[in-house]
Write an enzyme that holds these catalytic residues in place. Structure first.
Site, PDB file in Angstrom:
ATOM      1  N   HIS A 239     -39.132 -38.653  -7.008  1.00 41.84           N
ATOM      2  CA  HIS A 239     -40.212 -38.504  -7.972  1.00 41.84           C
ATOM      3  C   HIS A 239     -41.305 -39.224  -7.234  1.00 41.84           C
ATOM      4  O   HIS A 239     -41.268 -40.059  -6.377  1.00 41.84           O
ATOM      5  CB  HIS A 239     -39.648 -39.421  -9.364  1.00 41.84           C
ATOM      6  CG  HIS A 239     -40.744 -39.149 -10.348  1.00 41.84           C
ATOM      7  ND1 HIS A 239     -41.854 -39.803 -10.716  1.00 41.84           N
ATOM      8  CD2 HIS A 239     -40.578 -38.326 -11.448  1.00 41.84           C
ATOM      9  CE1 HIS A 239     -42.684 -39.489 -11.717  1.00 41.84           C
ATOM     10  NE2 HIS A 239     -41.543 -38.438 -12.203  1.00 41.84           N
TER      11      HIS A 239
ATOM     12  N   ASP B 126     -35.365 -33.976 -14.529  1.00 47.10           N
ATOM     13  CA  ASP B 126     -34.773 -32.649 -14.605  1.00 47.10           C
ATOM     14  C   ASP B 126     -33.542 -32.370 -14.045  1.00 47.10           C
ATOM     15  O   ASP B 126     -33.015 -31.244 -14.099  1.00 47.10           O
ATOM     16  CB  ASP B 126     -35.884 -31.695 -13.683  1.00 47.10           C
ATOM     17  CG  ASP B 126     -37.290 -31.690 -14.073  1.00 47.10           C
ATOM     18  OD1 ASP B 126     -38.071 -31.945 -13.352  1.00 47.10           O
ATOM     19  OD2 ASP B 126     -37.062 -31.155 -15.375  1.00 47.10           O
TER      20      ASP B 126
END
Ligand code: SDX
Length: 427
Positions: free
Chosen positions: A306, A363
């Site tokens: 991320h 996700d």
């Protein structure tokens, strides 16, 4: 801590103010940099650059903290409803019973879509990706709701906001049903906001609609967890498109296109496809970990890493737990959940991932729940967009109310210097 920063260029020194946010984040305000120095900054991917001051969402990537308007994502996911979170993100406060009832009533009053929109949907082949269909239909909404474009007053903005919150879920449901060759229908305004969405998506024309409350609870939680995430790629897109005073619906359509990318929201679909590939390949996760670490191999561990979180994504923790609960409640044994857990364990023990602070993100597990709820894989990113809708709306509204200037970055030119035009016979 000094509240100014000094930049030395050549033999000159320049001072710039340092601003501090409510969470003690600091930024050098360089809004006068070019005017006073003729020099600009450059920061590919804006990894070190703030685009705005915002009061909507705070996240601390090092500590794994995420809060909407000061409320922790853990408490909101545990105690709130998605419609409450929509109100909180957009208007800044958790609603009273009366405020929530009026908000829902105003949304329901706008939850019919012009029948001609079905003709636009008919124009798409069944093979069309649902994100492309949804982006197009969202833009097409403008043609049937012209009053939603030039919204300058808060009252006009509110009308546009309840319109999109009423109509967008219909577009989501119709996009899914069209691919499944099911009739395009409506839910029922007597239902809750999320239950109505579920009915629109799944109701079969020849059956009574019934749903396990645990399914609605899981869907509501997932939508809350996706609702906003400060200045991510798609939200920044919505803000910069909106900064040109483009209408709310068209700005959101641009955000849907940005979210579609596999490095962003499209990762939830890519994660399941990756897990299915590993399953089909016999379930050997170590082979795929090696591929993810190989610089020559374009394969990445989807759902990992991320830009901001250099610790666990707090949403991933909640979703991982919810995946266990939902599959348990629904009596589903999905082998890809075990593969995902094994992959996570191996990666978190591997120095390549540890040294780069690569953890599961929002996700990584979400697709496992979507699949358990009967949502097709190519609709996973559409579900992300449905959850992110209130965040996009809130950020667009904040940008407009703050009267922010049109977004227009500078560049450093690296092409040819001046050269004379050459006639074609001399080239
Ligand atoms: C979302 O920004 C948001 O808030 C987004 C989001 C939201 O709610 O809006 O949280 C939603 O988009 C989550 C992210 C979903 N994307 C994926 O899961 C795709 C896989 N992840 C990566 O592609 C990547 O981690 C990004 C795109 C998410 C972040 O990329 P960065 O910040 O630009 O990091 P990077 O590409 O510079 O990577 C740093 C290093 C590199 O190695 P080195 O050059 O240092 O040797 O880490 C490696 C990368 O190669 N790396 C990975 C990896 N992610 C980063 N290696 C293998 N697998 C991965 N997934």
């Amino acid at each position: 801590m000094s509240n100014t920063a000094t930049i030395e260029i050549g033999d000159k020194k320049y001072e710039f103010p340092v601003i501090e946010g409510t969470e003690n984040e600091l930024a050098i305000d360089i809004s006068t940099l070019r005017a006073s120095t003729k020099v600009i900054t450059i920061d590919p991917g804006f990894k070190n650059t703030g685009s705005c001051e915002s009061a909507i969402t705070f996240l601390d990537g090092e500590k794994g903290i995420l809060r909407y308007r000061g409320y922790s994502i853990e408490e909101l996911a545990d105690k709130g409803s998605f419609l409450e979170v929509c109100y909180l993100l957009i208007f800044g406060e958790l609603p009273t019973q009366e405020q929530l009832a009026k908000f829902h009533k105003d949304i329901k009053a706008e939850s019919i879509v012009d029948e001609d929109m079905k003709r636009i949907l008919d124009g798409f082949p069944k093979s069309a990706h649902p994100m492309g269909v949804l982006a197009s239909l969202t833009n097409a909404l403008v043609a049937f709701n012209p009053s939603s474009v030039n919204v300058n007053s808060e009252e006009d903005m509110y009308k546009a906001i309840v319109k999109i919150l009423g109509k967008f879920p219909v577009l989501v449901a119709w996009t899914m049903r069209k691919k499944a060759s099911l009739p395009l229908n409506y839910g029922n305004t007597s239902l809750g906001y999320v239950e109505n969405i579920h009915k629109m998506m799944f109701h079969k024309p020849n059956e009574e609609y019934a749903v396990d409350p645990k399914v609605i609870e899981a869907l509501d939680k997932l939508l809350i967890l996706h609702a906003d995430h400060e200045q991510n790629c798609s939200t920044s897109t919505v803000r910069i498109v909106g900064s040109a005073h483009t209408g709310l619906f068209a700005s959101i359509s641009a955000g849907i296109s940005a979210l579609w990318g596999p490095l962003h929201g499209g990762a939830n679909q890519a994660v399941i496809e990756m897990l299915e590939t590993i399953k089909a390949d016999g379930g050997d996760t170590s082979k795929f970990i090696l591929k993810a670490k190989d610089k020559e191999d374009p394969f990445r561990l989807m759902g990992f890493g991320h830009r901001v979180y250099k610790n666990f994504d707090p949403r991933a923790k909640i979703i991982k737990k919810a995946a266990d609960n939902v599959l348990g409640d629904l009596g589903i044994d999905d082998p890809v959940l075990d593969i995902a857990k094994r992959l996570e364990k191996v990666a978190l023990e591997d120095d390549y991932f540890k040294s780069r602070n690569l953890y599961p993100n929002v996700d990584f597990y979400s697709g496992i729940i979507y699949r358990a709820l009967g949502i097709p894989t190519d609709m996973f990113t559409v579900m992300f967009a449905l959850g992110r809708l209130p965040g996009w709306i809130a950020q667009w509204r904040e940008m407009r109310l703050n009267k922010e200037p049109i977004g227009r970055p500078r560049q450093i030119y690296t092409g040819y210097t001046y050269r004379e035009f050459k006639e074609i016979d001399k080239r």
